[in-house]
Design a protein around this motif. Structure first.
Motif, PDB file in Angstrom:
ATOM      1  N   ARG A  53       0.806  -1.371  -0.179  1.00  6.54           N
ATOM      2  CA  ARG A  53      -0.235   0.513   0.094  1.00  6.54           C
ATOM      3  C   ARG A  53       1.003   0.844  -0.602  1.00  6.54           C
ATOM      4  NH1 ARG A  53      -4.657   0.063   3.068  1.00  6.54           N
ATOM      5  NH2 ARG A  53      -4.874  -2.271   2.115  1.00  6.54           N
ATOM      6  N   ARG A  54       0.462   2.657  -0.878  1.00  5.13           N
ATOM      7  CA  ARG A  54       0.936   3.612  -0.757  1.00  5.13           C
ATOM      8  C   ARG A  54       0.924   3.977   0.716  1.00  5.13           C
ATOM      9  NH1 ARG A  54      -0.958   6.846  -5.261  1.00  5.13           N
ATOM     10  NH2 ARG A  54       1.251   7.240  -6.565  1.00  5.13           N
ATOM     11  N   VAL A  55       2.598   4.794   1.242  1.00  5.43           N
ATOM     12  CA  VAL A  55       2.461   5.885   1.958  1.00  5.43           C
ATOM     13  C   VAL A  55       3.207   6.957   1.920  1.00  5.43           C
ATOM     14  CG1 VAL A  55       4.318   5.427   4.413  1.00  5.43           C
ATOM     15  CG2 VAL A  55       3.652   3.557   3.096  1.00  5.43           C
ATOM     16  N   LEU A  56       2.116   7.555   2.219  1.00  2.00           N
ATOM     17  CA  LEU A  56       1.689   9.055   2.296  1.00  2.00           C
ATOM     18  C   LEU A  56       1.986   9.681   3.106  1.00  2.00           C
ATOM     19  CD1 LEU A  56      -1.312   9.692  -0.441  1.00  2.00           C
ATOM     20  CD2 LEU A  56       0.842   9.218  -0.925  1.00  2.00           C
ATOM     21  N   SER A  57       2.830  11.365   3.031  1.00  4.80           N
ATOM     22  CA  SER A  57       3.069  12.156   3.754  1.00  4.80           C
ATOM     23  C   SER A  57       1.870  12.656   4.346  1.00  4.80           C
ATOM     24  CB  SER A  57       4.234  13.003   4.171  1.00  4.80           C
ATOM     25  OG  SER A  57       3.381  14.255   3.235  1.00  4.80           O
ATOM     26  N   GLU A  58       1.696  13.657   5.551  1.00  5.35           N
ATOM     27  CA  GLU A  58       0.814  14.059   5.572  1.00  5.35           C
ATOM     28  C   GLU A  58       0.162  15.747   4.585  1.00  5.35           C
ATOM     29  OE1 GLU A  58       2.706  16.488   8.682  1.00  5.35           O
ATOM     30  OE2 GLU A  58       2.665  14.492   7.316  1.00  5.35           O
ATOM     31  N   ARG A  59       1.152  15.557   3.766  1.00  4.76           N
ATOM     32  CA  ARG A  59       1.578  17.198   2.770  1.00  4.76           C
ATOM     33  C   ARG A  59       1.136  16.137   1.563  1.00  4.76           C
ATOM     34  NH1 ARG A  59       3.346  21.751   5.313  1.00  4.76           N
ATOM     35  NH2 ARG A  59       4.048  22.354   7.151  1.00  4.76           N
ATOM     36  N   GLY A  60       0.708  14.702   1.956  1.00  2.24           N
ATOM     37  CA  GLY A  60       0.707  14.452   0.475  1.00  2.24           C
ATOM     38  C   GLY A  60       1.665  13.373  -0.461  1.00  2.24           C
ATOM     39  N   GLN A  69       4.424   6.009  16.187  1.00  2.00           N
ATOM     40  CA  GLN A  69       3.422   7.135  16.577  1.00  2.00           C
ATOM     41  C   GLN A  69       3.308   8.281  15.503  1.00  2.00           C
ATOM     42  OE1 GLN A  69       7.050   6.497  17.845  1.00  2.00           O
ATOM     43  NE2 GLN A  69       7.643   8.035  18.074  1.00  2.00           N
ATOM     44  N   GLY A  70       3.788   8.324  14.311  1.00  2.00           N
ATOM     45  CA  GLY A  70       3.671   9.306  13.455  1.00  2.00           C
ATOM     46  C   GLY A  70       2.221   8.364  12.593  1.00  2.00           C
ATOM     47  N   LEU A  71       1.807   7.455  12.582  1.00  2.00           N
ATOM     48  CA  LEU A  71       1.114   6.727  12.201  1.00  2.00           C
ATOM     49  C   LEU A  71      -0.555   8.252  11.727  1.00  2.00           C
ATOM     50  CD1 LEU A  71      -0.527   5.017   9.879  1.00  2.00           C
ATOM     51  CD2 LEU A  71      -1.006   3.479  12.235  1.00  2.00           C
ATOM     52  N   LEU A  72      -1.282   7.953  10.956  1.00  2.00           N
ATOM     53  CA  LEU A  72      -2.619   9.247  10.854  1.00  2.00           C
ATOM     54  C   LEU A  72      -3.462   8.375  10.683  1.00  2.00           C
ATOM     55  CD1 LEU A  72      -0.639  12.615   9.631  1.00  2.00           C
ATOM     56  CD2 LEU A  72      -0.900  12.031  12.605  1.00  2.00           C
ATOM     57  N   GLY A  73      -2.961   7.790  10.005  1.00  4.70           N
ATOM     58  CA  GLY A  73      -3.875   6.941   9.280  1.00  4.70           C
ATOM     59  C   GLY A  73      -4.136   5.537   8.065  1.00  4.70           C
ATOM     60  N   VAL A  74      -5.306   4.632   8.156  1.00  4.43           N
ATOM     61  CA  VAL A  74      -4.984   3.949   7.432  1.00  4.43           C
ATOM     62  C   VAL A  74      -5.967   3.883   6.210  1.00  4.43           C
ATOM     63  CG1 VAL A  74      -4.617   1.355   6.998  1.00  4.43           C
ATOM     64  CG2 VAL A  74      -3.915   2.192   8.833  1.00  4.43           C
ATOM     65  N   GLY A  75      -6.947   3.827   5.000  1.00  2.00           N
ATOM     66  CA  GLY A  75      -7.684   3.621   4.280  1.00  2.00           C
ATOM     67  C   GLY A  75      -7.275   2.548   3.240  1.00  2.00           C
ATOM     68  N   SER A  76      -7.860   2.692   2.224  1.00  2.00           N
ATOM     69  CA  SER A  76      -8.022   1.659   1.487  1.00  2.00           C
ATOM     70  C   SER A  76      -7.300   1.956   0.537  1.00  2.00           C
ATOM     71  CB  SER A  76      -8.736   1.187   0.877  1.00  2.00           C
ATOM     72  OG  SER A  76      -9.936   2.572   0.109  1.00  2.00           O
ATOM     73  N   TYR A  77      -6.974   3.825   0.451  1.00  2.00           N
ATOM     74  CA  TYR A  77      -6.304   4.116  -0.791  1.00  2.00           C
ATOM     75  C   TYR A  77      -4.818   3.852  -0.899  1.00  2.00           C
ATOM     76  CZ  TYR A  77      -3.342   7.176  -4.502  1.00  2.00           C
ATOM     77  OH  TYR A  77      -3.366   7.527  -4.898  1.00  2.00           O
ATOM     78  N   ALA A  78      -4.374   4.912   0.667  1.00  2.00           N
ATOM     79  CA  ALA A  78      -2.885   4.558   1.668  1.00  2.00           C
ATOM     80  C   ALA A  78      -3.217   4.624   2.590  1.00  2.00           C
ATOM     81  CB  ALA A  78      -2.200   6.270   0.587  1.00  2.00           C
ATOM     82  N   VAL A  79      -1.909   4.393   3.353  1.00  2.00           N
ATOM     83  CA  VAL A  79      -1.344   4.764   4.842  1.00  2.00           C
ATOM     84  C   VAL A  79      -1.011   6.119   5.119  1.00  2.00           C
ATOM     85  CG1 VAL A  79      -0.012   4.140   6.768  1.00  2.00           C
ATOM     86  CG2 VAL A  79      -1.378   2.086   5.715  1.00  2.00           C
ATOM     87  N   VAL A 120       1.109   9.200   7.335  1.00  2.00           N
ATOM     88  CA  VAL A 120       1.892   9.018   8.345  1.00  2.00           C
ATOM     89  C   VAL A 120       2.451  10.947   8.680  1.00  2.00           C
ATOM     90  CG1 VAL A 120       3.099   7.059   8.509  1.00  2.00           C
ATOM     91  CG2 VAL A 120       4.282   8.475   7.256  1.00  2.00           C
ATOM     92  N   GLN A 121       2.843  11.385  10.176  1.00  2.00           N
ATOM     93  CA  GLN A 121       2.787  12.349   9.923  1.00  2.00           C
ATOM     94  C   GLN A 121       5.271  12.631   8.657  1.00  2.00           C
ATOM     95  OE1 GLN A 121       2.999  13.305  14.310  1.00  2.00           O
ATOM     96  NE2 GLN A 121       1.252  14.525  14.072  1.00  2.00           N
ATOM     97  N   GLY A 122       5.168  13.545   9.047  1.00  2.00           N
ATOM     98  CA  GLY A 122       6.482  13.600   7.788  1.00  2.00           C
ATOM     99  C   GLY A 122       7.728  13.465   9.283  1.00  2.00           C
ATOM    100  N   ALA A 123       7.116  14.109  10.189  1.00  2.00           N
ATOM    101  CA  ALA A 123       8.691  13.840  11.319  1.00  2.00           C
ATOM    102  C   ALA A 123       8.549  12.648  11.898  1.00  2.00           C
ATOM    103  CB  ALA A 123       7.919  14.978  12.491  1.00  2.00           C
ATOM    104  N   SER A 124       7.891  11.758  11.638  1.00  2.00           N
ATOM    105  CA  SER A 124       8.014  10.147  11.908  1.00  2.00           C
ATOM    106  C   SER A 124       8.807   9.284  11.423  1.00  2.00           C
ATOM    107  CB  SER A 124       6.571   9.369  11.518  1.00  2.00           C
ATOM    108  OG  SER A 124       6.724   9.797  10.212  1.00  2.00           O
ATOM    109  N   HIS A 125      10.317   9.650  10.552  1.00  2.00           N
ATOM    110  CA  HIS A 125      10.722   8.916   9.809  1.00  2.00           C
ATOM    111  C   HIS A 125      12.196   8.551  10.868  1.00  2.00           C
ATOM    112  CE1 HIS A 125      14.391   8.341   8.132  1.00  2.00           C
ATOM    113  NE2 HIS A 125      13.552   7.964   6.848  1.00  2.00           N
TER     114      HIS A 125
END
Length: 155
Positions: free
Chosen positions: A90-97, A128-138, A140-145
């Motif tokens: 599944r795609r992993v996207l930052s909260e900024r897209g 702890q940076g996980l914001l959401g899980v959906g059918s299109y993407a996961v 995360v917050q960008g600072a979670s690396h």
């Protein structure tokens, strides 16, 4: 423990001493990032979800579950379970897209079900940076690396 390490393991009913299925995937929820169920395949009747509360132990050769583990509140998990179908890849996207990459694995604590990190080709992301899980993407917050020094997420 990694999802790829338990995928395909038999799930055994501790009281009946019989297989109730095989681990297919995890059903996860964010905030706090945790496993809420195991998705099962090839079950002997009953449902296809094993809620985390019924997982007794995860060993190298099998997942042990308490009796009547498949009964109960599967309906409450339906939405989460649908969003978590085929998580790996599944795609992993930052909260900024910004696209970070594809989800390669999930590291979790087999005792508590707490998600520790998400593994991607770009590195390891703190759970702890996980914001959401959906059918299109996961998402995360960008600072979670946490693995490499810097991950360009567009922040």
């Amino acid at each position: 423990m990694l999802l790829t390490e338990i995928a395909g393991l038999p799930v055994m009913d501790t009281e009946e001493a019989q297989s109730i299925g095989q681990v297919d995937s995890l059903v996860i929820a964010p905030r706090p990032a945790r496993v809420i169920a195991l998705r099962l395949k090839r079950t002997n009747g009953g449902g296809t979800l094993l809620t985390w509360q019924y997982v007794h132990a995860i060993g190298p050769d099998a997942v042990m579950a308490r009796v009547n583990a498949r009964e109960g509140d599967e309906e409450d998990l339906t939405e989460h379970a649908a969003a978590c179908r085929n998580l790996l890849g599944r795609r992993v996207l930052s909260e900024r897209g910004a696209e970070i990459g594809a989800l390669q694995d999930i590291d979790f604590d087999p005792g508590s079900g707490r998600i520790l990190s998400l593994l991607t080709p770009s590195g390891t992301l703190a759970a702890q940076g996980l914001l959401g899980v959906g059918s299109y993407a996961v998402v995360v917050q960008g600072a979670s690396h946490v693995d490499r020094g810097h991950l360009d997420t567009g922040s």
